[in-house]
Enzyme design. Structure first.
Site, PDB file in Angstrom:
ATOM      1  N   MET A 122       0.842  -1.193   0.000  1.00 37.57           N
ATOM      2  CA  MET A 122       0.000   0.000   0.000  1.00 37.57           C
ATOM      3  C   MET A 122       0.882   1.250   0.000  1.00 37.57           C
ATOM      4  O   MET A 122       0.472   2.330   0.438  1.00 37.57           O
ATOM      5  CB  MET A 122      -0.939  -0.006   1.202  1.00 37.57           C
ATOM      6  CG  MET A 122      -1.912  -1.183   1.137  1.00 37.57           C
ATOM      7  SD  MET A 122      -3.498  -0.858   1.921  1.00 37.57           S
ATOM      8  CE  MET A 122      -2.990  -0.640   3.599  1.00 37.57           C
TER       9      MET A 122
ATOM     10  N   HIS B 226       8.965   1.344   3.282  1.00 39.46           N
ATOM     11  CA  HIS B 226      10.022   1.486   4.283  1.00 39.46           C
ATOM     12  C   HIS B 226      10.935   0.261   4.211  1.00 39.46           C
ATOM     13  O   HIS B 226      10.778  -0.597   3.324  1.00 39.46           O
ATOM     14  CB  HIS B 226       9.417   1.680   5.683  1.00 39.46           C
ATOM     15  CG  HIS B 226       8.365   0.671   6.032  1.00 39.46           C
ATOM     16  ND1 HIS B 226       8.648  -0.667   6.206  1.00 39.46           N
ATOM     17  CD2 HIS B 226       7.027   0.801   6.205  1.00 39.46           C
ATOM     18  CE1 HIS B 226       7.546  -1.310   6.498  1.00 39.46           C
ATOM     19  NE2 HIS B 226       6.533  -0.445   6.497  1.00 39.46           N
TER      20      HIS B 226
ATOM     21  N   HIS C 177       9.440  -3.157   3.618  1.00 38.49           N
ATOM     22  CA  HIS C 177       9.092  -3.516   2.240  1.00 38.49           C
ATOM     23  C   HIS C 177      10.340  -3.923   1.461  1.00 38.49           C
ATOM     24  O   HIS C 177      10.311  -4.834   0.651  1.00 38.49           O
ATOM     25  CB  HIS C 177       8.438  -2.321   1.527  1.00 38.49           C
ATOM     26  CG  HIS C 177       7.101  -1.945   2.085  1.00 38.49           C
ATOM     27  ND1 HIS C 177       6.906  -0.849   2.882  1.00 38.49           N
ATOM     28  CD2 HIS C 177       5.886  -2.527   1.969  1.00 38.49           C
ATOM     29  CE1 HIS C 177       5.640  -0.764   3.225  1.00 38.49           C
ATOM     30  NE2 HIS C 177       4.995  -1.769   2.693  1.00 38.49           N
TER      31      HIS C 177
ATOM     32  N   SER D 204       4.086   1.503   8.032  1.00 38.59           N
ATOM     33  CA  SER D 204       3.901   2.808   7.387  1.00 38.59           C
ATOM     34  C   SER D 204       3.246   3.785   8.347  1.00 38.59           C
ATOM     35  O   SER D 204       3.448   4.991   8.268  1.00 38.59           O
ATOM     36  CB  SER D 204       3.015   2.664   6.151  1.00 38.59           C
ATOM     37  OG  SER D 204       3.603   1.748   5.275  1.00 38.59           O
TER      38      SER D 204
HETATM   39  O1  PAF Z   1      -0.289  -5.622   3.690  1.00 38.84           O
HETATM   40  C1  PAF Z   1      -0.660  -4.722   2.907  1.00 38.84           C
HETATM   41  O2  PAF Z   1       0.036  -3.746   2.649  1.00 38.84           O
HETATM   42  C2  PAF Z   1      -2.036  -4.828   2.255  1.00 38.84           C
HETATM   43  O3  PAF Z   1      -2.971  -5.363   3.121  1.00 38.84           O
HETATM   44  C3  PAF Z   1      -2.018  -5.585   0.924  1.00 38.84           C
HETATM   45  C4  PAF Z   1      -1.613  -7.040   1.082  1.00 38.84           C
HETATM   46  C5  PAF Z   1      -1.069  -4.891  -0.038  1.00 38.84           C
HETATM   47  C6  PAF Z   1      -3.416  -5.571   0.286  1.00 38.84           C
HETATM   48  O4  PAF Z   1      -3.863  -4.276   0.078  1.00 38.84           O
END
Ligand code: PAF
Length: 276
Positions: free
Chosen positions: A30, A34, A37, A185
């Site tokens: 989403m 950071h 990720h 986030s």
């Molecule tokens: O974990 C997340 O960032 C969200 O829930 C995902 C898996 C991208 C779905 O929107």
């Protein structure tokens, strides 16, 4: 790095990769990327095409306020993707909820009703819809998800097992900062002072774990821990000992269990967990 904003171009690009015999790793996010990720990105198997999606999915927010306040910053996110050798970024513009096929009578597994499912009405249904949508379009060979969102990870494994048995789900350990705060986030919304109080979240999970292993009862530890956290501006939504497989409450049997927490610091909702 390719940046794609519409579904048709994504479908064409994926078709092209597949016709060249390339394997694909999907990393849905989403945004507001950071270090956590970046660790997800690094777990994509070697020589696979790394496809990152950046989309703040309104369907998984139970409060419009939370959705509106969710941190967004596409420009910086794209730079992070570039630095991490991402092959393709899919960042749909606007709200694509109408594009997501809504099946009738979706029956989510029972474990989605516990923990975050109790308070966040519709959250897991929203996650289910967007992840299934992305899996349908990309049909990757691998997909990476973090263990911080452990309940989500179980749901994603359920989706993969039920509808996409060819997708290998790679689960990635929670990434923590030097104070053991689980990266999220949402942390960017906290003041410096509140941020430093969140150190107590993992500290508490860790201390419950070691007491449990010494034979203490969870009920007592929970009571003491909730009091401690509440006294430190951390408002506990749940603090549970549960099975890592079914998420059923586990009382004092510790095999394949974890401690799960959701709490609010200021108005920011944070989750974390620890395996026993
Ligand atoms: O974990 C997340 O960032 C969200 O829930 C995902 C898996 C991208 C779905 O929107």
């Amino acid at each position: 790095m390719q940046i794609i904003h519409n579904k048709e171009s994504l479908i064409n690009k994926i078709r092209e990769y597949k016709s060249q015999g390339k394997k694909i790793t999907l990393i849905p996010t989403m945004g507001n990327l950071h270090q956590g990720h970046q660790v997800l990105f690094s777990k994509a198997p070697h020589n696979t095409i790394k496809v990152v999606t950046i989309y703040v999915n309104p369907l998984q927010f139970d409060s419009d306020d939370d959705y509106q306040n969710y941190p967004k910053g596409l420009k910086t996110d794209l730079e992070v993707c570039m630095q991490n050798n991402i092959t393709l970024v899919y960042a749909p513009k606007g709200d694509i909820s109408n594009d997501i096929v809504i099946e009738e009578n979706i029956d989510l597994p029972k474990f989605t009703r516990y923990l975050c499912g109790q308070k966040r009405e519709g959250h897991f249904l929203g996650v289910y819809k967007i992840v299934k949508y992305l899996f349908n379009i990309v049909n990757p060979d691998f997909a990476c998800f973090g263990k911080k969102d452990f309940q989500q990870l179980l749901l994603i494994k359920y989706i993969a097992n039920t509808y996409f048995p060819g997708i290998n789900i790679i689960d990635v350990d929670t990434v923590r900062d030097t104070n053991n705060i689980a990266l999220s986030s949402r942390l960017t919304r906290l003041s410096k002072e509140s941020l430093s109080s969140t150190i107590r979240i993992y500290e508490t999970l860790n201390s419950i774990k070691s007491e449990l292993l010494k034979g203490s009862s969870f009920v007592k530890l929970k009571e003491r821990s909730v009091d401690y956290l509440e006294a430190n501006n951390i408002h506990v939504e749940y603090l549970d000992l549960r099975s890592l497989i079914t998420l059923e409450e586990a009382s004092d049997k510790l095999k394949s269990c974890g401690i799960f927490i959701a709490c609010y610091v200021d108005d920011v909702r944070l989750i974390d967990n620890i395996e026993i």
